[in-house]
Structure formats: structure tokens, C-alpha cells
Design a protein around this motif. Sequence first.
Motif, PDB file in Angstrom:
ATOM      1  N   ILE A  81       3.677   0.494   2.875  1.00 10.14           N
ATOM      2  CA  ILE A  81       3.586  -0.553   3.900  1.00 10.14           C
ATOM      3  C   ILE A  81       3.269  -1.872   3.204  1.00 10.14           C
ATOM      4  N   ASP A  82       4.037  -2.907   3.509  1.00  8.88           N
ATOM      5  CA  ASP A  82       3.882  -4.214   2.880  1.00  8.88           C
ATOM      6  C   ASP A  82       3.124  -5.166   3.787  1.00  8.88           C
ATOM      7  N   ALA A 127       0.849  -1.188   0.000  1.00  7.17           N
ATOM      8  CA  ALA A 127       0.000   0.000   0.000  1.00  7.17           C
ATOM      9  C   ALA A 127       0.886   1.241   0.000  1.00  7.17           C
ATOM     10  N   ARG A 128       0.612   2.134  -0.937  1.00  2.00           N
ATOM     11  CA  ARG A 128       1.370   3.372  -1.015  1.00  2.00           C
ATOM     12  C   ARG A 128       0.438   4.562  -0.899  1.00  2.00           C
ATOM     13  N   ASP A 183       8.577  -6.265  10.338  1.00  2.00           N
ATOM     14  CA  ASP A 183       8.412  -5.232  11.373  1.00  2.00           C
ATOM     15  C   ASP A 183       8.910  -3.874  10.901  1.00  2.00           C
ATOM     16  N   GLU A 184       9.842  -3.871   9.938  1.00  4.80           N
ATOM     17  CA  GLU A 184      10.463  -2.620   9.516  1.00  4.80           C
ATOM     18  C   GLU A 184       9.643  -1.883   8.462  1.00  4.80           C
ATOM     19  N   THR A 185       8.609  -2.517   7.902  1.00  2.00           N
ATOM     20  CA  THR A 185       7.840  -1.871   6.852  1.00  2.00           C
ATOM     21  C   THR A 185       6.874  -0.836   7.432  1.00  2.00           C
ATOM     22  N   GLY A 186       6.518   0.144   6.599  1.00  3.60           N
ATOM     23  CA  GLY A 186       5.530   1.131   7.011  1.00  3.60           C
ATOM     24  C   GLY A 186       6.050   2.264   7.855  1.00  3.60           C
ATOM     25  N   VAL A 187       7.371   2.436   7.926  1.00  7.15           N
ATOM     26  CA  VAL A 187       7.940   3.502   8.756  1.00  7.15           C
ATOM     27  C   VAL A 187       7.567   4.858   8.159  1.00  7.15           C
ATOM     28  N   PHE A 188       7.125   5.761   9.009  1.00  2.61           N
ATOM     29  CA  PHE A 188       6.709   7.103   8.597  1.00  2.61           C
ATOM     30  C   PHE A 188       7.940   8.005   8.540  1.00  2.61           C
ATOM     31  N   ASP A 189       8.334   8.388   7.325  1.00  6.15           N
ATOM     32  CA  ASP A 189       9.524   9.214   7.123  1.00  6.15           C
ATOM     33  C   ASP A 189       9.148  10.680   7.290  1.00  6.15           C
ATOM     34  N   GLN A 190       9.732  11.329   8.276  1.00 13.30           N
ATOM     35  CA  GLN A 190       9.356  12.702   8.577  1.00 13.30           C
ATOM     36  C   GLN A 190      10.433  13.716   8.184  1.00 13.30           C
ATOM     37  N   ILE A 191      11.078  13.471   7.043  1.00 13.32           N
ATOM     38  CA  ILE A 191      12.011  14.473   6.525  1.00 13.32           C
ATOM     39  C   ILE A 191      11.253  15.781   6.287  1.00 13.32           C
TER      40      ILE A 191
END
Length: 238
Positions: free
Chosen positions: A232-233, A31-32, A215-223
Amino acid sequence: MKAGPSRTGGRSISGSEQVVRSDAGYWAMRARVIVPFSGVRGEERTLAYRGLYAAVDGMAGEILVPCVARWRPYDVHGRMLSAAAAATFADGGGLMDHSGFGQTEVVYMRAGADAALGATRITVLHTDVPPLRPGHYFGLGDRLYLVARAWANPSVHGVIAFGGAPITFGGEPLNFGSVTYSETIEFWPKLRAPLAAGEPLILGRPVCRMRMAADETGVFDQINLNSADVSIDFAEVW
């Protein structure tokens, strides 16, 4: 997408390759949420996404992921079945909490016979509804399936009568054209649970029971603190 339906040992030095297949694959999904179109932006969407990310609980949690398809089966009026679970007001607005009016999906097709765990072919019964076609998705409970082949056997019924006696033409009773189909479909993947005759097929809004693929998928990148692209996979629980 389909995952794990085939295996190969790779190509030999001569260039040949042997591939074996199985019906025991599983569904995988990415999902993107892309910023230019919607994205995770602003306080409300950011907190909602973080709440989902926390609630899924990594690979240990489970979630019902909806199947989004542009081309879905049709109802008895020739209209494509809705992918929306709720209706809004005429102007597109919702209630005070931004929700709509919940809609229960009408049952148009049912299993025509029992099928065992692991089956890849079932019989489907439906009346005055166009048959399923290869490429259509359907659901059984919280499991998702994709039609690979389909054979429909129609029978016309509904005799027109007057005074209790059938009206005939050329010696044959006239009917009003109601059509019942006994349809055989092959699908992927194999049945995740035994199927009982009469169980409804979910056509407009099928879902798949899944968990995060890692567990590492779906991390919210806040650059960018105001918005972000998020991927998220998910992998089917099986």
C-alpha cells in the motif's frame, strides 16, 4: 522516501543536464506485508486489514504512518529510544485484548527558539542526551523530518558546593559534569507549520500524516484465500 525535491528537463543532445532543487518535497512510503514473515493471513488479520483499507477512504482519508528506523537517538542512560508505544509483561504477553501498557514518550529535546513556516534550520536544547546526528529522524507533532546536518555546542555545568560555597580546584569551581547542548540542525523537508520555542521533539516514535497515494493502491489479492502479500502506497498530506 523523499519525493519531489528536484526537477530536470532531461539531458540535452550534448549529454548535459540541468537539475533544480527545492525544500518543498514531500514524504512517500510503501508498506509491504510479506507472507513468509507475517503476511495478511487468517481471519483476524484479513478482517483487520480490510477494515483499515475501508476506513482510510481512498485518497480522501488521512492516517498517521509511523516511521520505522533501526538506529534512533539515545536517552540520558545511553539507551536507544524505544520505537514501541506499549510495554508487555515480562514473558512478552499482553492483556486479555492483546494490548500492552501504554507508554508516553519522555521529552528529551525541545526547540530552543521560534522558527517560521518553511524553515529548514532550527535550534534544539537538551541536557545529558547525546546530540542528534545526520541521518536521525525526528517528529514535530504529526510531521516527520530527517536531519541533514548538525552542529552541537556543549556547556558543562553543575557546581559542587559544600556549606553553600563552591569547591574549587586550581582556582576553578568543580562541577559534576552535567552537559547542556544548544544544537543547530538542518533537516528535510521544510517546516510544515511555525515552530514555537519549547515545543518537544518526538525522537522514538515519530509519525507522518499521510493519505493513500492512489485509490487503486492496497488492493488485497485473494488468489490464495488463506494469505496474501499486500503493498500500500502513501503520500504525505501537504
